[in-house]
Design a protein around this motif. Structure first.
Motif, PDB file in Angstrom:
ATOM      1  N   TYR A  43     -38.451-117.789  70.972  1.00 42.89           N
ATOM      2  CA  TYR A  43     -37.555-117.168  69.998  1.00 42.89           C
ATOM      3  C   TYR A  43     -38.302-116.630  68.772  1.00 42.89           C
ATOM      4  O   TYR A  43     -37.686-116.112  67.845  1.00 42.89           O
ATOM      5  N   ASP A  57     -40.970-122.973  76.510  1.00 44.54           N
ATOM      6  CA  ASP A  57     -39.703-123.622  76.157  1.00 44.54           C
ATOM      7  C   ASP A  57     -40.029-124.990  75.550  1.00 44.54           C
ATOM      8  O   ASP A  57     -41.207-125.371  75.431  1.00 44.54           O
ATOM      9  N   PHE A  80     -37.808-129.495  64.093  1.00 45.81           N
ATOM     10  CA  PHE A  80     -37.769-130.620  65.052  1.00 45.81           C
ATOM     11  C   PHE A  80     -38.885-130.475  66.090  1.00 45.81           C
ATOM     12  O   PHE A  80     -39.377-131.472  66.628  1.00 45.81           O
ATOM     13  N   HIS A 192     -25.924-119.937  70.053  1.00 47.08           N
ATOM     14  CA  HIS A 192     -25.382-119.938  71.423  1.00 47.08           C
ATOM     15  C   HIS A 192     -23.864-120.013  71.466  1.00 47.08           C
ATOM     16  O   HIS A 192     -23.265-119.869  72.532  1.00 47.08           O
ATOM     17  N   THR A 232     -35.131-121.391  78.484  1.00 42.06           N
ATOM     18  CA  THR A 232     -35.738-120.071  78.255  1.00 42.06           C
ATOM     19  C   THR A 232     -36.791-119.762  79.328  1.00 42.06           C
ATOM     20  O   THR A 232     -36.835-118.649  79.846  1.00 42.06           O
TER      21      THR A 232
HETATM   22  P1  13P Z   1     -35.515-124.115  75.413  1.00 44.21           P
HETATM   23  O1  13P Z   1     -36.547-123.099  75.103  1.00 44.21           O
HETATM   24  O2  13P Z   1     -36.124-125.444  75.724  1.00 44.21           O
HETATM   25  O3  13P Z   1     -34.597-123.637  76.499  1.00 44.21           O
HETATM   26  O4  13P Z   1     -34.653-124.352  74.069  1.00 44.21           O
HETATM   27  C1  13P Z   1     -33.855-123.417  73.504  1.00 44.21           C
HETATM   28  C2  13P Z   1     -33.593-123.660  72.063  1.00 44.21           C
HETATM   29  O5  13P Z   1     -32.520-123.500  71.559  1.00 44.21           O
HETATM   30  C3  13P Z   1     -34.677-124.066  71.224  1.00 44.21           C
HETATM   31  O6  13P Z   1     -34.229-124.156  69.949  1.00 44.21           O
END
Ligand code: 13P
Ligand code: SF4
Length: 330
Positions: A43, A57, A80, A192, A232
């Motif tokens: 992200y 991820d 986190f 989300h 992800t």
């Molecule tokens: P992942 O990349 O583990 O799917 O997590 C998504 C997320 O929201 C991380 O903040």
């Protein structure tokens, strides 16, 4: 001339950066000089993904943080995630480019309230999604990520009573997939929860061949329509392997950078939010910028610290997750 505040709001830290510097070169130099590694989540903005040593991820990032031999971990992600890296590698210096890069989901589960909630279910095991504070992890039995949550619940005896926190959407998805009756904490991610079912339906009508890929942090109404649900990394792998040419992506829009890089012949549409803002971008993840990453490596600050008594408790459920994942190939 920009004011100091305006410069800060653009993502530049309160230190002047010579505009003639090539930040990519400078970061590479500093990385070598300081024996540092850059771990980035999907992200993060494209420039950060492009300079990172590892992009992944949450599970992949935890595994990297546990095994790296670098002296400094620059965590291009949110608080986190950097805390998890510190817990797994307490002797290393862990840096986060912007100390204010938090997480709405982690914030939705304050440890003092969760402690009271947990006391109501004394015979339950606590599984926490990694998107929570170190203090919450310290109150848990097993940590999980979106890529191993189903497998971790399935690895436990069928009659094991379980509390799942903090994400109610991921928890409901895991309960449905495993047929288990989980006690859920009522938390959610602001990014989300924003996708519009109606707008996705309209997009699908215009692109009938497009596959909908959704992260399990999405609400049930979105997950019900999805052709694939996963982390992800799972979403990226699915899009690369599938023969379809168009994909609607219901997770934070940063993931599109790698999807487009890996699949130049395919088209990716970010799932539309239920209003006209750029709400499918995580404002916490996007606090980090290339400029802040450069300054944080140069100054070795801001540094993430976790009290020793929290590290001692929180490391056990994280290691349990890594051990189950490795054993079951999750
Ligand atoms: P992942 O990349 O583990 O799917 O997590 C998504 C997320 O929201 C991380 O903040
Ligand atoms: Fe937290 Fe959601 Fe941002 Fe991930 S996308 S860091 S869960 S607010």
């Amino acid at each position: 001339m920009d004011t100091f505040e305006e410069i800060n709001m653009k993502g530049f830290a309160d230190e002047f950066i010579d505009p003639s510097l090539d930040l990519f070169d400078e970061i590479e130099k500093l990385k070598k000089e300081k024996n540092a590694v850059i771990l980035a989540h999907y992200y993060q903005e494209p420039d950060i993904q492009d300079i990172a040593d590892y992009i992944g991820d949450s599970l992949g990032l935890s595994q990297q943080a546990a095994k790296t031999d670098a002296g400094i971990i620059v965590f291009a992600g949110v608080h986190f995630m950097a805390e998890t890296a510190k817990i797994l590698s307490p002797s290393k210096k862990v840096l986060l480019p912007d100390i204010k890069a938090g997480c709405s989901l982690a914030d939705s589960c304050p440890p003092h309230l969760f402690k009271k909630f947990k006391e109501q279910y004394p015979d339950h095991l606590v599984i926490t999604y990694v998107n929570c504070t170190a203090e919450l992890k310290a109150m848990s039995d097993i940590v999980c990520t979106s890529s191993n949550a189903v497998g971790i619940v399935e690895s436990l005896p069928k009659d094991q009573k379980i509390i799942f926190a903090p994400d109610k959407n991921l928890g409901a998805y895991v309960a449905k997939k495993t047929g288990r009756d989980l006690v859920l904490w009522n938390g959610a991610c602001m990014v989300h929860e924003i996708f519009s079912r109606e707008k996705i339906i309209k997009l699908k009508e215009r692109h009938p061949g497009a596959k909908l890929l959704a992260h399990p942090e999405c609400e049930e109404a979105i997950l019900k329509m999805a052709d694939y649900i996963g982390s992800t990394t799972g979403i990226l792998k699915y899009a690369s392997k599938h023969e379809a040419k168009e994909f609607i992506v219901a997770t934070e829009a940063g993931i599109l950078h790698q999807m487009e890089k890996e699949n130049p012949d395919k088209i990716f549409f970010p799932a539309p939010p239920d209003n006209s803002c750029a709400c499918n971008e995580c404002p916490h993840m996007k606090r980090n910028t290339l400029e802040k990453l450069y300054l944080c490596l140069k100054n070795e600050s801001p540094e993430i610290t976790v009290p020793q008594y929290i590290i001692e408790k929180a490391v056990k459920p994280i290691e349990r997750m890594l051990e189950i994942s490795a054993r079951l190939g999750l």
